[in-house]
Design a protein around this motif. Structure first.
Motif, PDB file in Angstrom:
ATOM      1  N   PRO A  20     110.861 -16.339   0.409  1.00  0.00           N
ATOM      2  CA  PRO A  20     110.871 -15.674   1.715  1.00  0.00           C
ATOM      3  C   PRO A  20     110.728 -16.689   2.840  1.00  0.00           C
ATOM      4  O   PRO A  20     110.411 -17.861   2.597  1.00  0.00           O
ATOM      5  N   VAL A  21     110.943 -16.231   4.060  1.00  0.00           N
ATOM      6  CA  VAL A  21     110.787 -17.076   5.246  1.00  0.00           C
ATOM      7  C   VAL A  21     109.911 -16.334   6.250  1.00  0.00           C
ATOM      8  O   VAL A  21     109.745 -15.115   6.164  1.00  0.00           O
ATOM      9  N   PRO A  22     109.340 -17.054   7.203  1.00  0.00           N
ATOM     10  CA  PRO A  22     108.559 -16.368   8.241  1.00  0.00           C
ATOM     11  C   PRO A  22     109.460 -15.456   9.058  1.00  0.00           C
ATOM     12  O   PRO A  22     110.662 -15.677   9.152  1.00  0.00           O
ATOM     13  N   VAL A  23     108.896 -14.417   9.627  1.00  0.00           N
ATOM     14  CA  VAL A  23     109.606 -13.628  10.634  1.00  0.00           C
ATOM     15  C   VAL A  23     108.698 -13.581  11.855  1.00  0.00           C
ATOM     16  O   VAL A  23     107.517 -13.252  11.754  1.00  0.00           O
ATOM     17  N   VAL A  24     109.236 -13.970  13.006  1.00  0.00           N
ATOM     18  CA  VAL A  24     108.438 -14.056  14.232  1.00  0.00           C
ATOM     19  C   VAL A  24     109.208 -13.440  15.388  1.00  0.00           C
ATOM     20  O   VAL A  24     110.432 -13.356  15.363  1.00  0.00           O
ATOM     21  N   MET A  25     108.474 -13.003  16.389  1.00  0.00           N
ATOM     22  CA  MET A  25     109.106 -12.596  17.636  1.00  0.00           C
ATOM     23  C   MET A  25     108.931 -13.748  18.619  1.00  0.00           C
ATOM     24  O   MET A  25     107.801 -14.188  18.871  1.00  0.00           O
ATOM     25  N   VAL A  26     110.032 -14.241  19.136  1.00  0.00           N
ATOM     26  CA  VAL A  26     110.008 -15.341  20.095  1.00  0.00           C
ATOM     27  C   VAL A  26     110.187 -14.776  21.495  1.00  0.00           C
ATOM     28  O   VAL A  26     111.179 -14.090  21.777  1.00  0.00           O
ATOM     29  N   SER A  27     109.216 -15.020  22.353  1.00  0.00           N
ATOM     30  CA  SER A  27     109.318 -14.555  23.740  1.00  0.00           C
ATOM     31  C   SER A  27     109.785 -15.708  24.612  1.00  0.00           C
ATOM     32  O   SER A  27     109.448 -16.873  24.382  1.00  0.00           O
ATOM     33  N   CYS A  28     110.594 -15.374  25.620  1.00  0.00           N
ATOM     34  CA  CYS A  28     111.183 -16.399  26.471  1.00  0.00           C
ATOM     35  C   CYS A  28     111.475 -15.816  27.851  1.00  0.00           C
ATOM     36  O   CYS A  28     111.271 -14.627  28.094  1.00  0.00           O
ATOM     37  N   GLY A  29     111.957 -16.665  28.754  1.00  0.00           N
ATOM     38  CA  GLY A  29     112.232 -16.248  30.130  1.00  0.00           C
ATOM     39  C   GLY A  29     111.184 -16.779  31.079  1.00  0.00           C
ATOM     40  O   GLY A  29     109.986 -16.722  30.787  1.00  0.00           O
ATOM     41  N   SER A  30     111.620 -17.295  32.222  1.00  0.00           N
ATOM     42  CA  SER A  30     110.704 -17.949  33.161  1.00  0.00           C
ATOM     43  C   SER A  30     110.145 -17.020  34.232  1.00  0.00           C
ATOM     44  O   SER A  30     109.243 -17.389  34.965  1.00  0.00           O
ATOM     45  N   SER A  31     110.675 -15.813  34.354  1.00  0.00           N
ATOM     46  CA  SER A  31     110.192 -14.854  35.347  1.00  0.00           C
ATOM     47  C   SER A  31     110.165 -13.470  34.722  1.00  0.00           C
ATOM     48  O   SER A  31     110.785 -13.237  33.675  1.00  0.00           O
ATOM     49  N   GLU A  32     109.452 -12.535  35.346  1.00  0.00           N
ATOM     50  CA  GLU A  32     109.336 -11.187  34.784  1.00  0.00           C
ATOM     51  C   GLU A  32     110.696 -10.523  34.605  1.00  0.00           C
ATOM     52  O   GLU A  32     110.901  -9.743  33.682  1.00  0.00           O
TER      53      GLU A  32
END
Length: 201
Positions: A14-26
């Motif tokens: 198996p591999v990790p599953v992650v949520m990646v958050s991004c963006g410099s402004s709301e």
């Protein structure tokens, strides 16, 4: 034991599953679910994520050179899947999935409050490949829920209810560990001491 041969494919599981958050402004805040991620160096601590050029998050990360890796739990499984199949071009995934953006300490992009562990990352290199671009990044801060810390200040990730991804399916990592790193060569005296400490918890 006989084997069946397959053509070359992404069969490291198996591999990790992650949520990646991004963006410099709301207005830009977005979440993308990533399974192609891992550690590439210990000192300094470095990680990577691989993202298709066609994904909305690719442009955001390429522009800001920052992202946050948010570990995923059984409780977040539905949101994890949703953020991997829906595009941030069409919606605000934070609002759509009832997730809370929290200000990070070192990067402009948000952390996900509901995630038990948030890892702030700053891109140092981008490697282009046929299907994905790999963003290699320095880990510049790690945040963990206080409830995961024991009385000695040790992080007990086994209490987080983390999940992984294997060949198209999500799996919970809630079974007891088979052994600590180095258990195969551990002295009996050390093994007994660790077992006694575990019983006292």
């Amino acid at each position: 034991m006989s084997k069946i041969t397959f053509k070359p494919g992404t069969m490291v599981n198996p591999v990790p599953v992650v949520m990646v958050s991004c963006g410099s402004s709301e207005e830009e805040y977005n979440i993308i679910t990533i399974a192609w991620t891992g550690i590439v160096n210990s000192e300094p601590p470095m990680t990577y994520i691989s993202v298709r050029k066609s994904r909305h998050s690719h442009g955001l990360i390429e522009k800001s050179k920052e992202f946050v890796i948010n570990l995923c739990t059984e409780e977040l499984a539905r949101q994890t899947d949703f953020c991997g199949v829906k595009s941030g071009r069409d919606m605000n995934k934070f609002k759509e999935q009832g997730l809370t953006p929290v200000k990070a300490e070192h990067v402009a992009c948000p952390m996900i409050q509901e995630s038990p562990v948030n890892i702030e990352c700053r891109v140092r290199e981008i490697h282009e490949y046929p299907s994905h671009d790999m963003f290699i990044a320095d880990i510049i801060a790690v945040h963990a829920d206080e409830k995961l810390m024991d009385e000695k200040g040790k992080l007990e990730l086994e209490k987080a209810g983390l999940i992984c991804y294997s060949h198209g399916d999500y799996f919970a990592l809630h079974k007891k560990p088979l052994g600590k790193f180095g258990f195969s060569v551990m002295k009996k005296k050390t093994k007994k001491r660790l077992e006694n400490e575990k019983r006292k918890k």
